[in-house]
Scaffold this active site. Structure first.
Site, PDB file in Angstrom:
ATOM      1  N   LYS A 166       5.522   9.000  20.689  1.00 19.04           N
ATOM      2  CA  LYS A 166       5.831   7.833  21.533  1.00 19.04           C
ATOM      3  C   LYS A 166       4.542   7.038  21.710  1.00 19.04           C
ATOM      4  O   LYS A 166       3.673   7.402  22.491  1.00 19.04           O
ATOM      5  CB  LYS A 166       6.355   8.321  22.888  1.00 19.04           C
TER       6      LYS A 166
ATOM      7  N   GLU B 213     -12.566   5.777  37.648  1.00 21.19           N
ATOM      8  CA  GLU B 213     -12.544   5.235  36.287  1.00 21.19           C
ATOM      9  C   GLU B 213     -12.090   3.777  36.347  1.00 21.19           C
ATOM     10  O   GLU B 213     -10.984   3.487  36.803  1.00 21.19           O
ATOM     11  CB  GLU B 213     -11.574   6.048  35.418  1.00 21.19           C
TER      12      GLU B 213
ATOM     13  N   CYS C  34     -11.946   6.529  26.998  1.00 20.03           N
ATOM     14  CA  CYS C  34     -11.898   7.638  27.963  1.00 20.03           C
ATOM     15  C   CYS C  34     -13.285   8.241  28.159  1.00 20.03           C
ATOM     16  O   CYS C  34     -13.652   8.632  29.251  1.00 20.03           O
ATOM     17  CB  CYS C  34     -10.919   8.691  27.488  1.00 20.03           C
TER      18      CYS C  34
ATOM     19  N   GLU D   5      -5.117  15.063  27.722  1.00 17.43           N
ATOM     20  CA  GLU D   5      -6.388  14.371  27.465  1.00 17.43           C
ATOM     21  C   GLU D   5      -6.407  13.162  28.385  1.00 17.43           C
ATOM     22  O   GLU D   5      -5.739  12.166  28.121  1.00 17.43           O
ATOM     23  CB  GLU D   5      -6.463  13.914  26.001  1.00 17.43           C
TER      24      GLU D   5
HETATM   25  P1  NAD Z   1      -0.969   5.566  30.764  1.00 21.93           P
HETATM   26  O1  NAD Z   1      -0.969   6.906  31.370  1.00 21.93           O
HETATM   27  O2  NAD Z   1      -0.470   4.424  31.566  1.00 21.93           O
HETATM   28  O3  NAD Z   1      -0.096   5.558  29.417  1.00 21.93           O
HETATM   29  C1  NAD Z   1      -0.314   6.458  28.365  1.00 21.93           C
HETATM   30  C2  NAD Z   1       1.001   6.726  27.644  1.00 21.93           C
HETATM   31  O4  NAD Z   1       1.894   7.348  28.563  1.00 21.93           O
HETATM   32  C3  NAD Z   1       1.703   5.467  27.135  1.00 21.93           C
HETATM   33  O5  NAD Z   1       2.312   5.739  25.888  1.00 21.93           O
HETATM   34  C4  NAD Z   1       2.768   5.241  28.193  1.00 21.93           C
HETATM   35  O6  NAD Z   1       3.903   4.566  27.703  1.00 21.93           O
HETATM   36  C5  NAD Z   1       3.129   6.671  28.546  1.00 21.93           C
HETATM   37  N1  NAD Z   1       3.773   6.810  29.860  1.00 21.93           N
HETATM   38  C6  NAD Z   1       3.675   5.999  30.949  1.00 21.93           C
HETATM   39  N2  NAD Z   1       4.447   6.459  31.951  1.00 21.93           N
HETATM   40  C7  NAD Z   1       5.041   7.589  31.491  1.00 21.93           C
HETATM   41  C8  NAD Z   1       5.954   8.524  32.067  1.00 21.93           C
HETATM   42  N3  NAD Z   1       6.415   8.376  33.311  1.00 21.93           N
HETATM   43  N4  NAD Z   1       6.323   9.585  31.321  1.00 21.93           N
HETATM   44  C9  NAD Z   1       5.853   9.750  30.074  1.00 21.93           C
HETATM   45  N5  NAD Z   1       5.026   8.891  29.470  1.00 21.93           N
HETATM   46  C10 NAD Z   1       4.616   7.816  30.174  1.00 21.93           C
HETATM   47  O7  NAD Z   1      -2.452   5.335  30.289  1.00 21.93           O
HETATM   48  P2  NAD Z   1      -3.067   4.018  29.665  1.00 21.93           P
HETATM   49  O8  NAD Z   1      -3.381   3.066  30.733  1.00 21.93           O
HETATM   50  O9  NAD Z   1      -2.230   3.558  28.525  1.00 21.93           O
HETATM   51  O10 NAD Z   1      -4.419   4.613  29.031  1.00 21.93           O
HETATM   52  C11 NAD Z   1      -5.581   4.641  29.729  1.00 21.93           C
HETATM   53  C12 NAD Z   1      -5.894   6.031  30.214  1.00 21.93           C
HETATM   54  O11 NAD Z   1      -5.902   6.942  29.134  1.00 21.93           O
HETATM   55  C13 NAD Z   1      -7.287   6.109  30.807  1.00 21.93           C
HETATM   56  O12 NAD Z   1      -7.259   6.870  31.988  1.00 21.93           O
HETATM   57  C14 NAD Z   1      -8.087   6.805  29.734  1.00 21.93           C
HETATM   58  O13 NAD Z   1      -9.227   7.457  30.197  1.00 21.93           O
HETATM   59  C15 NAD Z   1      -7.087   7.742  29.159  1.00 21.93           C
HETATM   60  N6  NAD Z   1      -7.462   8.167  27.801  1.00 21.93           N
HETATM   61  C16 NAD Z   1      -7.895   9.448  27.601  1.00 21.93           C
HETATM   62  C17 NAD Z   1      -8.305   9.874  26.348  1.00 21.93           C
HETATM   63  C18 NAD Z   1      -8.780  11.277  26.121  1.00 21.93           C
HETATM   64  O14 NAD Z   1      -8.809  11.701  24.983  1.00 21.93           O
HETATM   65  N7  NAD Z   1      -9.151  12.034  27.141  1.00 21.93           N
HETATM   66  C19 NAD Z   1      -8.283   8.967  25.276  1.00 21.93           C
HETATM   67  C20 NAD Z   1      -7.846   7.677  25.505  1.00 21.93           C
HETATM   68  C21 NAD Z   1      -7.437   7.290  26.775  1.00 21.93           C
END
Ligand code: NAD
Length: 492
Positions: free
Chosen positions: A186, A394, A295, A261
């Site tokens: 997804k 963050e 991240c 992650e």
């Molecule tokens: P997010 O949590 O809003 O979304 C991430 C994914 O989760 C998207 O595909 C989104 O559609 C999905 N999602 C949203 N709500 C959901 C739900 N209720 N159930 C299941 N899936 C759902 O995060 P974002 O804003 O897209 O990304 C930024 C965050 O990701 C930051 O906190 C960043 O640090 C983190 N990140 C971490 C890593 C790592 O490897 N540790 C890498 C990249 C980004």
């Protein structure tokens, strides 16, 4: 007043409005669509399928069928050849993938190309691993032979964010396929064109139908349906802490193991004996790469007091030269992903002003940048108290805070003093201190006299505390994407 910069146009050479289920591209159930925006000018870029629970059901069933069919029968060697072929085909398509990422994520071209090459490298690496993961024979009681087998979990779910779609798909789907799992992916609703292009490349390279299924859609619809699906055997989630907790809670109802992650507030720690010439490019680049939407961004720079002024002055000089503009111009920074993300970043900059913090330096937005683009000037904030929101939360934007410290103990207390624990960098020439710091820092990766090691696909990656749990990347990921079975044979 300079003339506005014309937004460059992108021709997408495939239909974007379908999901990949069981080897076929088809419209989402009910035909609903979502719109992707180009963050450089705010224009509509493409329409994508708005998948929901019925599409996730179909994708999970297709993955299960693949496990019971051709994909489930592949030998480790066959998987190695397929993954290696995917890696080669990705390399052939670097320019296409990079162009898509420039417009979809707003990523400067150099970074977009590097991400596409990294995607290929994951498949090269995991292609080389497929036939090198094995179980063991165990010394056990007389009359028995005992051994372990490494088996795929089965159907693995992968939920990825928008900031590094190619790298994150490479590291999680690459390792899962290497171990013989069938994947349901997804991608993020903000940016997923390179994920759709990659899936086409993988099929062209010979990946059997159903081994990889892709259902674009909203988090609260397709994402939630995938997290709660009883037909999933393992979930890999990359994203924010709040969503990760929701995903883990949903998966717990089916006792599904989850790799999380999540975010970070990673420090780079500069001691007075550091080689400042070597450190400087890493200090700034690790904060502004991908407009700070990383991240593992080094959003906190901790500096020992005797060199604080020198580091601030040199970082400020670099900041004043930073230029922000449309991603296709390939400047230091492109736009941030959305107006919503820009508002969040501006909230933190407002907080800095309200609390009397000093902005040491800012970069500039190029004249004529399209008005609809989401541009933020990168900002270096001076002398921030370690417990201030800007040093604790963050921000996910191009904002770095400088914090002064006296001695090793205080550096450690500040570095470990947030809820996160993803990555840390340490700059010192003192070998004993390097080891003491590396051991005492509470995080998943420590870099000594560098930061990030160029992405280091071979290096296991993941967090502690609110940065998550489980490890992806490197050989270690193959253990996470497999289940160990123990066999004891009584033969007398
Ligand atoms: P997010 O949590 O809003 O979304 C991430 C994914 O989760 C998207 O595909 C989104 O559609 C999905 N999602 C949203 N709500 C959901 C739900 N209720 N159930 C299941 N899936 C759902 O995060 P974002 O804003 O897209 O990304 C930024 C965050 O990701 C930051 O906190 C960043 O640090 C983190 N990140 C971490 C890593 C790592 O490897 N540790 C890498 C990249 C980004």
């Amino acid at each position: 007043m300079n003339a506005p910069i014309a937004a460059s146009r992108l021709t997408i050479p495939f239909p974007t409005d379908t999901a990949l289920i069981g080897g076929a591209w088809r419209a989402a159930d009910g035909g609903a669509l979502l719109t992707l925006e180009d963050p450089s000018d705010g224009s509509e870029l493409a329409r994508i399928a708005r998948g929901g629970a019925a599409d996730i059901d179909a994708a999970v069933a297709a993955a299960r069928a693949a496990l019971e069919g051709a994909w489930g029968r592949t030998s480790a060697l066959e998987r190695a050849r397929i993954l290696s072929a995917i890696g080669r085909k990705v390399l052939d398509n670097v320019e296409l993938l990079a162009a898509l990422e420039v417009h979809d994520v707003g990523k400067p071209l150099k970074q977009a190309r590097a991400d596409a090459v990294a995607l290929a490298r994951y498949f090269e690496f995991y292609g080389g691993c497929c036939d090198k993961v094995h179980g063991e024979t165990l010394p056990f009681a007389a009359g028995y032979t005992a051994l372990t087998l490494r088996e795929p979990h089965g159907v693995t779910g992968h939920i990825v964010p928008w900031n590094y779609p190619m790298q994150i798909v490479g590291r999680s789907v690459g390792a899962a396929l290497a171990m013989g799992n069938a994947c349901v992916l997804k991608p993020a609703e903000e940016a997923c064109l390179t994920v759709l292009a990659f899936a086409r490349i993988a099929i062209d390279a010979g990946l059997p139908a159903g081994a990889l299924n892709v259902v674009p859609g909203l988090g609260e619809e397709a994402g939630a349906a995938l997290s709660a699906h009883p037909g999933i055997d393992h979930l890999s989630f990359t994203g924010s802490v709040a969503t990760g907790a929701r995903v883990q809670t949903a998966a717990a109802a089916n006792a599904v193991p989850v790799t999380l992650e999540l975010g970070g507030k990673s420090p780079q720690i500069v001691f007075a004996d550091a080689d400042l010439d070597a450190a400087l490019p890493f200090l700034v680049n690790a904060g502004i790469q991908n407009a700070g939407q990383t991240c593992s961004a080094a959003s906190r720079i901790l500096v020992e007091r005797p060199v604080y002024e020198a580091v601030r002055a040199r970082m400020a000089e670099r900041y004043r030269a930073l230029r922000v503009g449309p991603a296709s111009m390939d400047l230091d920074l492109g736009p941030v992903i959305s107006q919503r993300q820009k508002v969040v970043i501006e909230h933190y900059l407002g907080l800095a002003r309200d609390d009397g913090l000093h902005i040491a330096a800012e970069g500039s937005i190029v004249d004529g940048a399209p008005r609809g683009g989401h541009y933020v000037r990168p900002a270096l904030i001076d002398d921030v108290p370690a417990d201030h929101a800007l040093a604790q939360e963050e921000i996910f934007g191009p904002v770095q805070v400088l914090i002064a410290f006296d001695g090793e103990a205080e550096a450690l207390a500040i570095a470990n003093g947030t809820k996160y624990g993803l990555v840390a960098g340490v700059w010192t020439r003192d070998g004993a201190r390097q080891m003491r710091m590396a051991r005492a820092l509470r995080c998943g990766q420590v870099f000594i006299n560098n930061y990030g090691a160029g992405g280091g696909i071979e290096l296991p990656f993941g967090g502690v505390k609110h940065s998550g749990h489980g490890r992806e990347k490197g050989f270690e990921a193959l253990y996470g994407f497999s289940a160990l079975k123990t066999i004891a044979i009584h033969h007398g």
